[in-house]
Every structure is written in structure tokens, then in C-alpha cells.
Design a protein around this motif. Structure first.
Motif: not given
Length: 591
Positions: A105-107, A247-248, A571-573, A585-586
Motif C-alpha cells: 500500500a505504498g507509492k 510502506p513497511t 486496500l487498493a480498492a 503499515a502492512v
């Protein structure tokens, strides 16, 4: 969307070509199209670093794809690339960055930055690509054949140089280790064996050109390694291989995914594989006698019968310090649970459900920070209500030990700063946090490492606490050179599975029962977890679908899904909020 490939830019008889890029501007993950000027055409490929005009200024960017402009495009409206900055990640790594942005869930810019050199690289050195000399037949480890993920258990004091050299015989090999100091030591040994070694981050151009072995710390999981033939992660259990800031991302997961996409083998090497590692691949173990020789002799000092008021140090530990040998005493004071012990029988106050340490009493009740269970503030063994707090910082611990032992004692309470790190105090006895243990190495001359209060590690409220505790014992065994030294543990839990595992040199018993606990609590590797916080978190988590949402607890929500893919899709939805802060933080390291 532009397709792969590159050809000269538009001319009288040529089709205009464009580059699709993603910028390094924080907060922007959108793709933009720019014309490729004729003078740059030969050097623009997927991964190339460029500069582009955006919002009235020039910003850095990476090329995601190139191809012809759409039919009917005449050119004037689209702006051209401003500059070719230099070489960037390989095309395969660019695609991997897109996967990582979905997974954690980052960039994409976060991962592309990790995969790029720290400064512009406009030319590459000549390619030599020499593998280090293979180890002698008697010293050559038997690496599993074929592709896939292999979990290799190796004793803490064993030298991994032969294993890496054996892997490098397959072709270009990427090696990831937990620290830059260990990477430098291993790189030197491989170079002395005749290998062409690129040590990250300084040797990024040589790695991009195609070295025989590419080695570095956590970020090296993204390092260039053309024609990748094998991936090796040393001390794969080490929590420093996980990025703590969002992002972790996890270097082990990146390495495994990268090897899988390349169709090569990924060797995850560890003296004490975690449950997450065991879930990734098949376990390979050494001969019991060989493994046992790599663990230090463990001396367990049972403090259950000691009065909590007698202080941190047992008589036996004070005698060891007085003996004149070099001793490193480890006492973690930061980020650890405050322990309670019964003033009558000395038993530690633990949760009867999950065995974690119970927190300090409040309004007559004890609370477990791990599972939330509460009970009256009494000893479960003898019923006494006299509970004593057990905790002292390293400053006071140093003063006490110096007074008891009659020798100078140095204090180390933080990590080393800079590439070479700060010098340790010039004393034969040191007291420090876990940072001290990471700053020592097998050549430091310390024959004894003592854990002053090991129960702080065993009973920490984190789910991974037992695995992390065993990892500290393994690191201590490496510092004292295995059977050549000694590790001393002061504890009120002498029968804990972690201590039994270190006593016999077999890490297997340490995870006994942990799989059932994690499966019951639905924690990794039996589920995927994310922690969500920020002032926009409440509204955002309310829109999630197909996952379990727990909280808030201390301003954080816990999101659980059956597996990482299901969590990433959920999370992306949901789009990120345009206003407010949101931190996701995944699978965070300190879960």
C-alpha cells in the motif's frame, strides 16, 4: 498506453514517440506522457532516470514504458522530456516496484528510489562478472538444486562465505544482509576469493553493469543484478530487514518475489527461521553436531528465588565480571514491557491465555497488552497481592555493576552513527541495550555476553517476541564465536522453549506452540495484517470491504485478511483521502 521498445523520435517520415513516466514528487503517483526528443531517443528505455517539466519546475522521474504516440497526434501540445539524467533500475525491477506498491500500500517512487543510485550515473564501468572461487569440496555446502525458495538453517557462528561462493557458481548472485558492516566484511572475503563483487550503495554502477556478486543491506533487495541466477538472504529472520516506516516493505518478501519472477533459487539463511520464513519454502537443516557447535554454551541463572529488591545482578554474574574477562551485558530499556514479579514467591506475572507479561495494575486489575485479557491484581501461583516492578535503565545499571564489580564499566545506549560507527567505550566491561549487541562482532574479543533481564525479551507483548528473543541469543553466539565463548541468561523462566532451544542448539522447539497461538489470533503467517492510523483513518477504514476491521485502539485500526493478496486488493480498492493524514503499515515489524 505506450508499449515496450524505443526508436528515433518523430521526424519527417517517423512516428512521434513518447515516454510514460512516474515522478519522484512526494504524494503524486500518477503517470504522465512526454515526447522523446530526437537527441535522447537512443538512451531512453524502461527504467531510465529523466527530468521532466511539471507544475512550472523540473522534477525527477523514471521511465515506465516507451512507444509511439496515439494515431492523429501532431505533437505541439505534449511537452518533451527535459533531460536524460542517467541509468536507472532494470526493467524487471521497475515492474517489481509496481507489485510492491500494491503489496504494501505504498507509492512506486518509494521503491524506485531504493532501486536507484544515490547520484546520477551517466556511464557504466566495464563488465567483468567473475564468481569467487568455489569452496573446497570438504567446505562446500550442499545447496538445494532447482528454483524456488529454500530455507537453510545455519548455525550462528558458521561463516556464510562458502555458501555464498557456492551460490555464485550458478551465475550473477544478489546477497542481502541485515547490516552494512556485515556486507562489507563478506564482500572483502569474496573479493579475496577472486570474485567480482559490487558492494552497495557505493558500487551501484558496477552492479548495474553486471557484477558476479552484488551485496548490501536491506535496500540491496532492489539492487541491479543483470541475468540474476541466485538470491541469498543472510540472517533472514532479522527484523532490520523490514522497513519500519510506511510502506513497511520486507526485503525477504522482495527477494523471494524477485527470484520467482526470474525463475531462479532464493536461499533464505538463518540460525533460527521464523514462522514466516518456514511458510515461504522448504526447510533444510545441517547435521545436529555441526549445528550445535555453532551455538555458544548457555549458562542459565534462575532468579525465581531471588528477592526482587536485591537488584539486577545475581552473585554469579558479578563473579564473572570480577574475574577479569571481557563481558558485554545487555539490558533493553526502550520499547519493552514493564515486568511485574510476585514479592512473595518471585513468579513473573503472566497472562494465562497467551503467556505475555501482564501490564502494571490499574484499578486493581492486570491487563495483557497482547490479547487484552484482564484479571485481578494477584499472583496466579500463590495468591499474593504484593507485586514488584522490575525495571532499571542502562545508566543506573552501569553504576550498580561498576560498584559491585570494582571495575570500570562503559555504557552503550544507542546505535552507531555514520558508515564506520562510533567507537565503543575503552573498557573490558560494557552495559548497553540491544544496540550494543549489534555493534559487536566476532573479532571484538568479548568471550561472554550476558543478558541481564532476558524476561523483557521473552514476555514482550509483540507476537514475534519469542522468535526475536531467540534471534538475540543467536547473535550473541556469533559474537562469542560459538562454543569458544559463553552466553549468560538471567531469567525467571528457565524452562521457556526459547531457552531450551538455545541450550541444545536446536531452534525447532522455540516455535513449538507458536503456530497454534498465531493461527488462533489470526496473525502472520496465517493471515495478513495492516495497522491504519491518522486523522483520516476512521472514514477510510469504514469503506474497506472483504476484510476484518478491529479498533480503534490507541488511535489505530487493525485490518486483517486471509492472505497478503486479499489484503492488498482490499486496500487498493479504496482511494486515499485527498485531505488529512493516513498511514497504512502492512505486516508491521513490531506487531
Amino acid at each position: 498506453m505506450p508499449g515496450p521498445g524505443c526508436s528515433p523520435a518523430a521526424g519527417p517520415d517517423r512516428v512521434a514517440r513518447v515516454a510514460r513516466v512516474v515522478t519522484d514528487v512526494a504524494g503524486i503517483d500518477k503517470e504522465f506522457d512526454y515526447l522523446i526528443p530526437a537527441e535522447m531517443a537512443a538512451g531512453i528505455t524502461v527504467g531510465t532516470q529523466v527530468r521532466v517539466p511539471l507544475g512550472g519546475r523540473r522534477v525527477g522521474a523514471w521511465v515506465l514504458a516507451t512507444g509511439p504516440a496515439e494515431p492523429g497526434y501532431d505533437g505541439p501540445a505534449r511537452r518533451p522530456l527535459a533531460k536524460r539524467r542517467g541509468y536507472g533500475p532494470e526493467p524487471e525491477t521497475v515492474h517489481l516496484a509496481g507489485w510492491a506498491a500494491w503489496r504494501w500500500a505504498g507509492k512506486r517512487a518509494t521503491f524506485l528510489t531504493a532501486a536507484s543510485a544515490g547520484s546520477a550515473v551517466t556511464r557504466l564501468p566495464p563488465t567483468r562478472r567473475r564468481a569467487p572461487a568455489p569452496p573446497p569440496d570438504g567446505a562446500a555446502p550442499r545447496l538445494p538444486a532447482g528454483a524456488g525458495v529454500h530455507v537453510i538453517r545455519m548455525a550462528p557462528a558458521a561463516d556464510p562465505t562458502a555458501l555464498v561462493a557456492a551460490a555464485a557458481q550458478r551465475g550473477p548472485t544478489l546477497v542481502v544482509v541485515p547490516s552494512t558492516s556485515r556486507a562489507a566484511v563478506l564482500a572483502g572475503r569474496l573479493r579475496r576469493a577472486g570474485g567480482d563483487v559490487a558492494l552497495l550503495p557505493d558500487d551501484w554502477p558496477a552492479a548495474r553493469a553486471g557484477a558476479g556478486v552484488v551485496i548490501g543491506a536491506r535496500a540491496a533487495a532492489w539492487a541491479p543484478c543483470p541475468d540474476l541466477a541466485a538470491v541469498v538472504v543472510l540472517d533472514a529472520h532479522d527484523e532490520s530487514l523490514r522497513q519500519e516506516g510506511a510502506p513497511t516493505w520486507d526485503a525477504v518478501a522482495v527477494a523471494a518475489e524477485r527470484a520467482g519472477r526470474a525463475g531462479t533459487a532464493c536461499f533464505l539463511v538463518s540460525p533460527c527461521p521464523s514462522l514466516e520464513l518456514l511458510a515461504l519454502g522448504r526447510l533444510h537443516t545441517p547435521e545436529p553436531s555441526v549445528e550445535r557447535s555453532g551455538w555458544a554454551a548457555l549458562e542459565v541463572l534462575d532468579r525465581r528465588r531471588d528477592d526482587p529488591r536485591t537488584g539486577l545482578y545475581s552473585d554469579r554474574l558479578v563473579d564473572l565480571v570480577r574475574s577479569g574477562q571481557r563481558v558485554a551485558c545487555i539490558l533493553n530499556r526502550t520499547g519493552r514491557v514493564r515486568l511485574l514479579a510476585c514479592g512473595s514467591c518471585g513468579e513473573l506475572v503472566r497472562c494465562e491465555r497467551c503467556s505475555a507479561a501482564m501490564a502494571s495494575p490499574e484499578r486493581g486489575r492486570l491487563a495483557c497488552p497482547r490479547c487484552g485479557h484482564t484479571r485481578p491484581s494477584v499472583c496466579a501461583r500463590c495468591g499474593s497481592i504484593s507485586l514488584k516492578s522490575l525495571r532499571v535503565g542502562t545508566g543506573r545499571a552501569r553504576e550498580d555493576l561498576e560498584r559491585l564489580a570494582g571495575r570500570p564499566v562503559g555504557e552503550v545506549a544507542g546505535p552507531a552513527r555514520g558508515p564506520r560507527g562510533a567507537r565503543l567505550p575503552d573498557t573490558d566491561v560494557l552495559v548497553g541495550t540491544e544496540a550494543l549487541l549489534h555493534r559487536l562482532h566476532p573479532g571484538s574479543g568479548f568471550a561472554t555476553v550476558a543478558f541481564v533481564d532476558f524476561d523483557q525479551e521473552l514476555l514482550a507483548p509483540r507476537v514475534r517476541a519469542p522468535e526475536e528473543a531467540l534471534g538475540l541469543l543467536a547473535l550473541a553466539s556469533r559474537v562469542v564465536r560459538g562454543r569458544a565463548g559463553r552466553v549468560v541468561v538471567q531469567t525467571r523462566l528457565p524452562d521457556h522453549p526459547v531457552i531450551r532451544a538455545a541450550l541444545v542448539g536446536d531452534p525447532g522447539p522455540a516455535t513449538a506452540g507458536q503456530d497454534d497461538l498465531r493461527r488462533t489470533l489470526r496473525f502472520p503467517p496465517f493471515a495478513a495484517v495492516a495497522l491504519v492510523s491518522g486523522d483520516a483513518a476512521a472514514e477510510w477504514v469504514a469503506r474497506l470491504r472483504g476484510v476484518e476491521v478491529l479498533g480503534p485502539d490507541g488511535g489505530r485500526w487493525m485490518v486483517k485478511a486471509p492472505d497478503p493478496a486479499a489484503l492488498a486488493d482490499a486496500l487498493a480498492a479504496v482511494p486515499r483521502p485527498e485531505r488529512g493524514t493516513l498511514r497504512v503499515a502492512v505486516d508491521p515489524p513490531r506487531l
